[in-house]
Design a protein around this motif. Sequence first.
Motif, PDB file in Angstrom:
ATOM      1  N   ASP A 166       4.284  -0.975   3.216  1.00  0.00           N
ATOM      2  CA  ASP A 166       4.647   0.060   2.256  1.00  0.00           C
ATOM      3  C   ASP A 166       5.295  -0.554   1.022  1.00  0.00           C
ATOM      4  O   ASP A 166       5.777  -1.694   1.054  1.00  0.00           O
ATOM      5  N   ASN A 167       5.329   0.209  -0.058  1.00  0.00           N
ATOM      6  CA  ASN A 167       5.794  -0.317  -1.337  1.00  0.00           C
ATOM      7  C   ASN A 167       7.260  -0.730  -1.334  1.00  0.00           C
ATOM      8  O   ASN A 167       7.684  -1.516  -2.183  1.00  0.00           O
ATOM      9  N   PRO A 192      -3.318   5.885   4.534  1.00  0.00           N
ATOM     10  CA  PRO A 192      -2.001   5.671   5.125  1.00  0.00           C
ATOM     11  C   PRO A 192      -1.046   6.847   4.955  1.00  0.00           C
ATOM     12  O   PRO A 192      -0.265   7.154   5.864  1.00  0.00           O
ATOM     13  N   ARG A 193      -1.084   7.506   3.790  1.00  0.00           N
ATOM     14  CA  ARG A 193      -0.140   8.603   3.563  1.00  0.00           C
ATOM     15  C   ARG A 193      -0.373   9.756   4.547  1.00  0.00           C
ATOM     16  O   ARG A 193       0.573  10.304   5.110  1.00  0.00           O
ATOM     17  N   LEU A 251       9.699  12.169  14.139  1.00  0.00           N
ATOM     18  CA  LEU A 251      10.421  11.001  13.646  1.00  0.00           C
ATOM     19  C   LEU A 251      10.115  10.779  12.175  1.00  0.00           C
ATOM     20  O   LEU A 251       8.969  10.961  11.737  1.00  0.00           O
ATOM     21  N   ARG A 252      11.111  10.350  11.411  1.00  0.00           N
ATOM     22  CA  ARG A 252      10.829   9.902  10.045  1.00  0.00           C
ATOM     23  C   ARG A 252      10.416   8.434  10.111  1.00  0.00           C
ATOM     24  O   ARG A 252      11.107   7.603  10.697  1.00  0.00           O
ATOM     25  N   ILE A 253       9.286   8.132   9.506  1.00  0.00           N
ATOM     26  CA  ILE A 253       8.816   6.755   9.431  1.00  0.00           C
ATOM     27  C   ILE A 253       9.463   6.093   8.219  1.00  0.00           C
ATOM     28  O   ILE A 253       9.325   6.567   7.086  1.00  0.00           O
ATOM     29  N   ASP A 254      10.175   4.987   8.470  1.00  0.00           N
ATOM     30  CA  ASP A 254      10.898   4.293   7.406  1.00  0.00           C
ATOM     31  C   ASP A 254      10.079   3.174   6.778  1.00  0.00           C
ATOM     32  O   ASP A 254      10.243   2.862   5.588  1.00  0.00           O
ATOM     33  N   VAL A 308       0.858  -1.183   0.000  1.00  0.00           N
ATOM     34  CA  VAL A 308       0.000   0.000   0.000  1.00  0.00           C
ATOM     35  C   VAL A 308       0.897   1.237   0.000  1.00  0.00           C
ATOM     36  O   VAL A 308       1.976   1.232   0.605  1.00  0.00           O
ATOM     37  N   GLY A 309       0.490   2.271  -0.717  1.00  0.00           N
ATOM     38  CA  GLY A 309       1.247   3.516  -0.707  1.00  0.00           C
ATOM     39  C   GLY A 309       1.088   4.212   0.635  1.00  0.00           C
ATOM     40  O   GLY A 309      -0.035   4.540   1.029  1.00  0.00           O
ATOM     41  N   ALA A 310       2.181   4.423   1.344  1.00  0.00           N
ATOM     42  CA  ALA A 310       2.094   4.986   2.691  1.00  0.00           C
ATOM     43  C   ALA A 310       3.146   6.034   2.988  1.00  0.00           C
ATOM     44  O   ALA A 310       2.964   6.831   3.908  1.00  0.00           O
TER      45      ALA A 310
END
Length: 313
Positions: free
Chosen positions: A243-244, A120-121, A133-136, A30-32
């Motif tokens: 995520d993709n 999700p995005r 925080l950056r979500i990886d 899924v695009g997230a």
Amino acid sequence: MPAALVALLVLVGTAAVGLYGWAAERVRHVGALDDYVGRPPAGKGTNWLLVGSDSRGALTPEQRNDLHVGNNTVRNTDTIMVLHSGRHGPYLVSLPRDSYVPVPGHGRTKINAAYGAGGPRLLTRTVEGATGLRIDRYAEVNFLGLVRVVDALGGVRLCLDRPLRDARSGADFAAGCHRTDGRRALAFVRARYADPQGDLGRVKRQRQLIGAVADKMLGPGVLFDPFRLLPVADAGLAAVAVDNGSGTPELLAMARAMKEVGGGGGAAATVPVASPGVATAGAGEVLLWDANGARRLFGALRVDAVIPTSGTD
């Protein structure tokens, strides 16, 4: 749906019995994750956003009635957690669904509303903005997935110090230990209206269910029995989307981190809270974070340091 998050641990078992390729073909995406102006820079370690989707669209009317979820098809999230893996972790941090945070384009509202408003995005961007925080990586499980995974396991064992009864979720548990099927496990983690701790109490039950499912899933009775493992693997993989950029190797890494947390390694915490149950004009009752405590917690995660645990659970 925390149990379904742990359902990803089934990938450990599928690899162990030579089903790695079979599992890889069934991973859904899924695009997230998006880049945008002002996105937090990458920190040290890896941050997963783990989400349980509260979408009822896949349920039949009979299932909705049996699971006490009604006919609302609005997409929200019952579970939002950040799993950090690094030198000192893994750390599993719960973000209560009623947390009052800025949602880009929608003002301040409950954090779980971001998913319903933009999927999700938008939820990922909201969490990044609120935590710094950056979500990886991203992993999401659908609503019905919890029921199917727990039932595929033949139920799980849950223990309560005191009774839990909540008419709105369908929870009806006496004090003590219970073998619980998927329907009752779902009611267990969704209950909050009869809990004096509200959303905070539900967060603790979510983590309890994580441990119960992990213990059952990674036990020899499942891992070494292909007739049990295959249905569990199928249910878990059908419930999960990532995520993709993630695939089987990333899921295995996440599974190892979740297993460690479930076994008592690392730490599990909830974002520090200043005020639960605060009434607002547009969002109803919300939960306010302790700004200083949250800043220290997420600051430690950003640099992969030992997290402060006082006041977080």
